[in-house]
Design a protein around this motif. Sequence first.
Motif, mmCIF file in Angstrom:
data_model
loop_
_atom_site.group_PDB
_atom_site.id
_atom_site.type_symbol
_atom_site.label_atom_id
_atom_site.label_comp_id
_atom_site.label_asym_id
_atom_site.label_seq_id
_atom_site.Cartn_x
_atom_site.Cartn_y
_atom_site.Cartn_z
ATOM 1 N N ALA A 1 15.143 49.483 34.283
ATOM 2 C CA ALA A 1 14.492 49.696 35.455
ATOM 3 C C ALA A 1 13.961 48.911 36.420
ATOM 4 C CB ALA A 1 13.669 50.993 35.088
ATOM 5 N N SER A 2 13.500 47.984 35.985
ATOM 6 C CA SER A 2 12.708 46.948 36.563
ATOM 7 C C SER A 2 13.673 45.996 37.307
ATOM 8 C CB SER A 2 11.737 46.220 35.612
ATOM 9 O OG SER A 2 10.591 45.616 36.560
ATOM 10 N N ASN A 3 13.030 45.585 38.493
ATOM 11 C CA ASN A 3 13.476 44.626 39.450
ATOM 12 C C ASN A 3 12.554 43.646 40.012
ATOM 13 O OD1 ASN A 3 15.160 43.847 41.580
ATOM 14 N ND2 ASN A 3 15.156 45.411 42.900
ATOM 15 N N PRO A 4 12.311 42.744 39.186
ATOM 16 C CA PRO A 4 11.053 41.839 39.533
ATOM 17 C C PRO A 4 11.560 41.067 40.993
ATOM 18 C CG PRO A 4 11.858 41.382 37.365
ATOM 19 C CD PRO A 4 12.647 42.273 37.892
ATOM 20 N N ASN A 5 10.468 41.024 41.733
ATOM 21 C CA ASN A 5 10.681 40.553 43.119
ATOM 22 C C ASN A 5 11.482 41.256 44.057
ATOM 23 O OD1 ASN A 5 8.407 38.660 42.605
ATOM 24 N ND2 ASN A 5 10.127 37.361 41.371
ATOM 25 N N GLY A 6 12.190 42.345 43.687
ATOM 26 C CA GLY A 6 13.136 43.021 44.481
ATOM 27 C C GLY A 6 14.366 42.186 44.456
ATOM 28 N N ALA A 7 14.786 41.257 43.781
ATOM 29 C CA ALA A 7 15.823 40.457 43.895
ATOM 30 C C ALA A 7 17.157 40.738 43.357
ATOM 31 C CB ALA A 7 15.486 39.074 43.378
ATOM 32 N N ARG A 8 17.306 41.840 42.336
ATOM 33 C CA ARG A 8 18.365 42.195 41.859
ATOM 34 C C ARG A 8 19.427 42.842 42.847
ATOM 35 N NH1 ARG A 8 17.191 45.748 36.782
ATOM 36 N NH2 ARG A 8 19.400 45.993 36.883
ATOM 37 N N THR A 9 20.747 42.102 42.647
ATOM 38 C CA THR A 9 21.612 42.784 43.811
ATOM 39 C C THR A 9 22.245 43.897 42.884
ATOM 40 O OG1 THR A 9 23.188 41.192 42.810
ATOM 41 C CG2 THR A 9 22.121 40.581 44.911
ATOM 42 N N ASP A 10 22.200 43.999 41.616
ATOM 43 C CA ASP A 10 22.612 45.123 41.030
ATOM 44 C C ASP A 10 21.701 46.489 40.690
ATOM 45 O OD1 ASP A 10 21.041 44.111 39.066
ATOM 46 O OD2 ASP A 10 22.467 44.174 37.489
ATOM 47 N N CYS A 11 20.673 46.356 41.465
ATOM 48 C CA CYS A 11 19.473 47.365 41.270
ATOM 49 C C CYS A 11 19.880 48.259 42.354
ATOM 50 C CB CYS A 11 18.244 47.049 41.339
ATOM 51 S SG CYS A 11 16.903 48.241 41.069
ATOM 52 N N GLU A 12 20.537 49.744 41.790
ATOM 53 C CA GLU A 12 20.679 50.764 42.830
ATOM 54 C C GLU A 12 20.687 51.895 41.969
ATOM 55 O OE1 GLU A 12 25.619 50.204 42.294
ATOM 56 O OE2 GLU A 12 24.649 49.517 43.915
ATOM 57 N N ALA A 13 20.519 53.219 42.467
ATOM 58 C CA ALA A 13 20.317 54.467 41.895
ATOM 59 C C ALA A 13 21.199 55.377 42.711
ATOM 60 C CB ALA A 13 18.951 54.517 41.786
ATOM 61 N N VAL B 1 19.730 62.463 55.235
ATOM 62 C CA VAL B 1 19.567 61.716 53.840
ATOM 63 C C VAL B 1 20.113 60.319 54.573
ATOM 64 C CG1 VAL B 1 20.250 60.821 51.557
ATOM 65 C CG2 VAL B 1 20.016 63.543 52.311
ATOM 66 N N ILE B 2 19.160 59.165 54.390
ATOM 67 C CA ILE B 2 19.414 57.952 54.944
ATOM 68 C C ILE B 2 19.344 56.855 53.670
ATOM 69 C CG2 ILE B 2 18.974 56.064 56.385
ATOM 70 C CD1 ILE B 2 17.875 58.167 58.417
ATOM 71 N N LEU B 3 20.396 56.165 53.573
ATOM 72 C CA LEU B 3 20.359 55.243 52.153
ATOM 73 C C LEU B 3 20.541 53.901 52.613
ATOM 74 C CD1 LEU B 3 22.986 57.393 50.077
ATOM 75 C CD2 LEU B 3 20.546 57.522 50.129
ATOM 76 N N GLY B 4 19.642 52.932 52.189
ATOM 77 C CA GLY B 4 19.891 51.659 52.810
ATOM 78 C C GLY B 4 19.955 50.694 51.334
ATOM 79 N N ARG B 5 19.828 49.134 52.069
ATOM 80 C CA ARG B 5 20.309 48.021 50.931
ATOM 81 C C ARG B 5 18.905 47.354 50.565
ATOM 82 N NH1 ARG B 5 25.498 45.872 54.094
ATOM 83 N NH2 ARG B 5 23.843 46.299 55.775
ATOM 84 N N ALA B 6 17.776 48.122 50.889
ATOM 85 C CA ALA B 6 16.611 47.272 50.464
ATOM 86 C C ALA B 6 16.217 47.441 49.093
ATOM 87 C CB ALA B 6 15.434 47.732 51.466
ATOM 88 N N PRO B 7 15.241 46.492 48.484
ATOM 89 C CA PRO B 7 14.947 46.858 47.042
ATOM 90 C C PRO B 7 14.203 47.968 46.720
ATOM 91 C CG PRO B 7 14.124 44.626 47.974
ATOM 92 C CD PRO B 7 14.570 45.390 49.256
ATOM 93 N N ILE B 8 14.467 48.600 45.320
ATOM 94 C CA ILE B 8 13.863 49.581 44.699
ATOM 95 C C ILE B 8 13.517 49.231 43.279
ATOM 96 C CG2 ILE B 8 15.298 51.111 46.300
ATOM 97 C CD1 ILE B 8 17.131 51.691 43.740
ATOM 98 N N SER B 9 12.732 50.170 42.592
ATOM 99 C CA SER B 9 12.877 49.872 41.382
ATOM 100 C C SER B 9 13.663 51.160 40.666
ATOM 101 C CB SER B 9 11.223 50.049 40.960
ATOM 102 O OG SER B 9 10.786 51.056 41.182
ATOM 103 N N ASP B 10 13.183 51.475 39.260
ATOM 104 C CA ASP B 10 14.079 52.369 38.634
ATOM 105 C C ASP B 10 15.529 52.372 39.015
ATOM 106 O OD1 ASP B 10 11.430 53.236 38.166
ATOM 107 O OD2 ASP B 10 11.476 54.993 39.524
#
Length: 523
Positions: A195-207, A180-189
């Motif tokens: 759930a949405s992360n327009p342009n992948g710019a949200r720094t608080d978007c994690e799961a 399992v490899i976990l990174g800091r690139a943009p995600i949705s959900d």
Amino acid sequence: MLNKQIRSVLFAGVAALAVTACGADDVASPGEGVIVLPAPTPTPTPTPTPTPTPTGGPAADCPTGTANVGTITTGTSQVVRNCQVSGVITGNLVVPKRDGTIYSLSGGVQVGVDGGTSGILTIEPGVVLFGSSGGDFLLVNRGSQIFAEGTASAPIIMTSRQNILGDSTDNSIGQWGGVVILGRAPISDCSTGGASNPNGARTDCEAIVEGPANAVYGGALPADSSGRLSYVQVRYPGFEVSPGNELNGITLAGVGSGTFFQNIQVHNSSDDGVEWFGGRVNGKNLAFTGIDDDSVDSDSGFQGANQFVLAVQRAGGGDKVMEADSNGDEDAEPRQRHKLANITFVSNGGDEVIHLRGGGDYEIYNAVLTGPDQCINIDVGAFGEDSTIQAAGAGPDENGPPVFESTFLSCGTPFKADFFKDANGNNIPGQPNITEAQIRTIFTAGTNNTEAGTSTLTTSASTLAFINGANENAVTPFAASGADPFFEDVNYIGAVKDANDTRFQGWTCGLYANDCLVAPTIG
């Protein structure tokens, strides 16, 4: 897979990584531990691989950072030193290639601490590492890195204790956890803030990722690097932690484009071969053999490219060869955009070859898709809230219908219609959300596509048919570099042109000899 992402805010306790439930899925992997499936239809017996000649005795001790837990006798009668890796790796740990030395995982081994001290794990070419149960897995946390770089002649092999002892069979799956490899690139959900992360710019978007407890991924760094993996075999992984919640062979969650991921094989995983949860990492020269769920699974806003992907599903089983995006948050941004070139996907009857769900944009070039059921299933959304086939620009982050160029189909039925679902996720009779005719229109919009071909794929010294024959090589290839600079232009479709194509030779198992069952030789 459906509903693979949970919506949880339990981000604490990452360092105390236990294996607990954290999601649900429409396709649960079979039980825990060593799983033996019914014997497949008999096939011609391949030429056996000679048993390697054992080398010298066990090493006298173990390298720094590992624990000496005695010796182990392999299935080829080698007695080798068993050096155990456990706990949380901080700072730098090198796992060296040494004569008479094998390495084992004890429990969930983490590299670094999310939000805390980082770690770097380096695994040298030719190292053999094993897990003994589904609770043994390797996890690289955000901000930490793994450098597992084998060579074509000395791949890194991660496998099960049963395989080392010579007790694995063709039907063995799920014998240890996986990677399992976990990174800091943009995600949705995203788990919080919508759930949405327009342009992948949200720094608080994690799961929280499937499988391990409270392991967090996602961020706003598209070019994040989790390290380098090349010439790596992962044998007999995947494990059902709880119903619908599984460890895959390899999980790439929020992994950024700065990560190198090439020359990778996953063999006999009880869950997916590789699953991408968001992120931006590209991959090349990927082999999947004997996978019991999906070989290629991407969702949660993954945007990346894969070229030279070879997948031969488990005989008599397996699910879809490729599944894309999960139902539930189809309109969440960033939308998925998965590009594949030079792929050979062979289904053995578990389901359709590829299933493209709503909420994603997909481009497939120079492909060979074959199997007894349907080749292509396109689903515009479980509840009709999104359309995979709408025109470019019709919705946020929308690039238009799926693209197929120089794609050769050889299936029982080329296309599969799908239906709107009720609140329980069941098909609503008489209400297709897409028809076979609509899928055909999408498919025929491309050039040099073959809807009803006859596969001439041939076998190697194993019994797996994956090498192009006359019909596949008669298709004019598409210049894929124009679709993505990551792609190379080659003069053939599919992953393997002919018997002289050495792309997957030497560093894989099970493709060119029946050698996955043989315990790796410890130099």
